[in-house]
Design a protein around this motif. Structure first.
Motif, PDB file in Angstrom:
ATOM      1  N   UNK A   1       0.829  -1.141   0.142  1.00 17.62           N
ATOM      2  CA  UNK A   1       0.137  -0.186   0.049  1.00 17.62           C
ATOM      3  C   UNK A   1       0.844   1.165   0.177  1.00 17.62           C
ATOM      4  N   UNK A   2       2.119   1.483   0.315  1.00 18.80           N
ATOM      5  CA  UNK A   2       3.073   2.128   0.379  1.00 18.80           C
ATOM      6  C   UNK A   2       3.891   2.227  -0.803  1.00 18.80           C
ATOM      7  N   UNK A   3       3.737   1.119  -1.664  1.00 13.05           N
ATOM      8  CA  UNK A   3       4.623   0.846  -2.967  1.00 13.05           C
ATOM      9  C   UNK A   3       6.002   0.245  -2.363  1.00 13.05           C
ATOM     10  N   UNK A   4       6.077  -0.413  -1.441  1.00 13.05           N
ATOM     11  CA  UNK A   4       7.299  -1.071  -1.044  1.00 13.05           C
ATOM     12  C   UNK A   4       7.050  -2.555  -0.884  1.00 13.05           C
ATOM     13  N   UNK A   5       7.939  -3.255  -0.275  1.00 10.02           N
ATOM     14  CA  UNK A   5       7.889  -4.858  -0.177  1.00 10.02           C
ATOM     15  C   UNK A   5       8.949  -5.101   0.927  1.00 10.02           C
ATOM     16  N   UNK A   6       8.844  -6.311   1.325  1.00 10.63           N
ATOM     17  CA  UNK A   6       9.716  -6.923   2.351  1.00 10.63           C
ATOM     18  C   UNK A   6      11.009  -6.901   1.682  1.00 10.63           C
ATOM     19  N   UNK A   7      11.004  -7.360   0.195  1.00 12.65           N
ATOM     20  CA  UNK A   7      12.318  -7.581  -0.298  1.00 12.65           C
ATOM     21  C   UNK A   7      12.996  -6.312  -0.245  1.00 12.65           C
TER      22      UNK A   7
ATOM     23  N   UNK B   1       8.052 -15.134   9.914  1.00 17.27           N
ATOM     24  CA  UNK B   1       7.691 -15.125   8.383  1.00 17.27           C
ATOM     25  C   UNK B   1       8.802 -14.730   7.532  1.00 17.27           C
ATOM     26  N   UNK B   2       9.885 -14.327   8.250  1.00 16.67           N
ATOM     27  CA  UNK B   2      10.977 -13.545   7.343  1.00 16.67           C
ATOM     28  C   UNK B   2      12.368 -14.541   6.751  1.00 16.67           C
ATOM     29  N   UNK B   3      11.847 -15.826   6.785  1.00 16.98           N
ATOM     30  CA  UNK B   3      12.806 -16.744   6.320  1.00 16.98           C
ATOM     31  C   UNK B   3      13.087 -16.541   4.755  1.00 16.98           C
ATOM     32  N   UNK B   4      12.161 -15.841   4.167  1.00 21.04           N
ATOM     33  CA  UNK B   4      12.531 -15.846   2.701  1.00 21.04           C
ATOM     34  C   UNK B   4      13.308 -14.323   2.228  1.00 21.04           C
ATOM     35  N   UNK B   5      13.486 -13.748   3.385  1.00 21.11           N
ATOM     36  CA  UNK B   5      14.016 -12.303   3.440  1.00 21.11           C
ATOM     37  C   UNK B   5      15.412 -12.518   4.208  1.00 21.11           C
ATOM     38  N   UNK B   6      16.336 -13.124   4.171  1.00 23.91           N
ATOM     39  CA  UNK B   6      17.575 -13.042   4.748  1.00 23.91           C
ATOM     40  C   UNK B   6      18.516 -11.954   4.704  1.00 23.91           C
ATOM     41  N   UNK B   7      18.082 -11.033   3.776  1.00 24.01           N
ATOM     42  CA  UNK B   7      18.868  -9.581   3.887  1.00 24.01           C
ATOM     43  C   UNK B   7      18.538  -8.670   4.940  1.00 24.01           C
ATOM     44  N   UNK B   8      17.270  -9.185   5.605  1.00 23.24           N
ATOM     45  CA  UNK B   8      16.998  -8.004   6.571  1.00 23.24           C
ATOM     46  C   UNK B   8      17.601  -8.431   8.004  1.00 23.24           C
ATOM     47  N   UNK B   9      18.249  -7.106   8.460  1.00 23.82           N
ATOM     48  CA  UNK B   9      19.000  -7.255   9.630  1.00 23.82           C
ATOM     49  C   UNK B   9      17.908  -6.975  10.675  1.00 23.82           C
ATOM     50  N   UNK B  10      18.277  -7.713  11.756  1.00 22.81           N
ATOM     51  CA  UNK B  10      17.138  -7.686  13.144  1.00 22.81           C
ATOM     52  C   UNK B  10      18.063  -7.026  14.206  1.00 22.81           C
ATOM     53  N   UNK B  11      17.431  -5.796  14.662  1.00 20.49           N
ATOM     54  CA  UNK B  11      17.973  -5.063  15.565  1.00 20.49           C
ATOM     55  C   UNK B  11      17.382  -5.189  16.882  1.00 20.49           C
TER      56      UNK B  11
END
Length: 263
Positions: A41-47, A67-77
């Protein structure tokens, strides 16, 4: 900076913050599928998300991590206590980036300050995000404070929200509506209204009046209880501040998001 709240309330909390070099989420309290819908809805995606900053481990702030297994690039602080509590419920190992509560650190063009808040979680925090440089005409200093899930506001919280351009802060419940609610047992009402629970409309008004920073440009009132609060109750409680504070107020309806704000 571009900022919008994707959703806020007991059913889930998450916000999107975009700078020149980073796209990050503050909390991820919805399923990955729901987050994808909200981001679309904001023109963005988890990718396209670079990192997620977690305030604490409760499901309405961290449910989407599984559910973020498909997005390993996301760093989790997160701090160590929050990361440990969240990891115990996961079937995969995210890319954790551990910070100490009270510390300041950088992520790309963001400077992040973490600070402790009083809530019934392992080690909950609030965040202040800053980018840009003082006196830079092309990339001026911008700041945002994210403050949800706290039963009261100690003096150091006042210091962290003072001077920010934008403030997202919870206005969880109306005291009278909470007391009159027939579905919540007395013990739960005590937890919600306690010093490690959630801020009421009146408590938020008193906090904002005590700090009264002239630099605020916009204040988001978030994390409204669906049953024990309403936008009308928030607006009534905070009406006296409209005279003393010249910034824009935005009440985020329970479960809904907000329009993007750029500054």
């Amino acid at each position: 900076m571009r900022f919008c709240i994707l959703g806020s309330g007991s059913s889930g909390n998450s916000a999107l913050l975009i700078t020149e070099q980073a796209r990050v989420l503050v909390d991820a309290g919805f399923s990955a599928r729901k987050l994808e819908q909200l981001l679309a809805g904001e023109g963005e995606s988890l990718a396209g998300i670079d990192a997620i900053f977690l305030t604490h481990e409760h499901g309405d702030h961290a449910a989407g991590i599984e559910g973020l297994k498909k997005f390993p690039q996301i760093q989790l602080f997160a701090n160590a206590a929050t990361a440990k509590a969240v990891q115990e419920g996961l079937t995969h190992q995210p890319l954790w980036k551990i910070f100490e509560t009270g510390s300041s650190f950088r992520f790309r063009d963001l400077e992040i300050h973490s600070f402790a808040v009083p809530h019934d979680a392992h080690e909950p925090v609030g965040f202040r995000f800053m980018t840009g440089e003082d006196g830079d005409l092309f990339s001026p200093r911008r700041s945002l404070a994210w403050l949800t899930d706290l039963g009261h506001a100690p003096a150091h919280v006042h210091d962290f929200i003072r001077g920010c351009d934008v403030l997202a802060i919870e206005a969880n419940h109306c005291v009278r509506m909470l007391q009159a609610d027939i579905r919540r047992p007395w013990s739960l009402k005590q937890r919600i209204s306690g010093r490690h629970g959630h801020l009421s409309n009146d408590a938020v008004r008193d906090l904002l009046a005590a700090v009264a920073c002239p630099h605020w440009r916009k204040i988001y009132l978030t994390h409204l209880s669906r049953d024990c609060n309403s936008p009308e109750a928030v607006q009534t409680a905070l009406a006296p501040l409209n005279v003393t504070l010249s910034c824009e107020f935005s009440v985020v309806h329970a479960g809904e998001g907000s329009r993007a704000f750029e500054w």
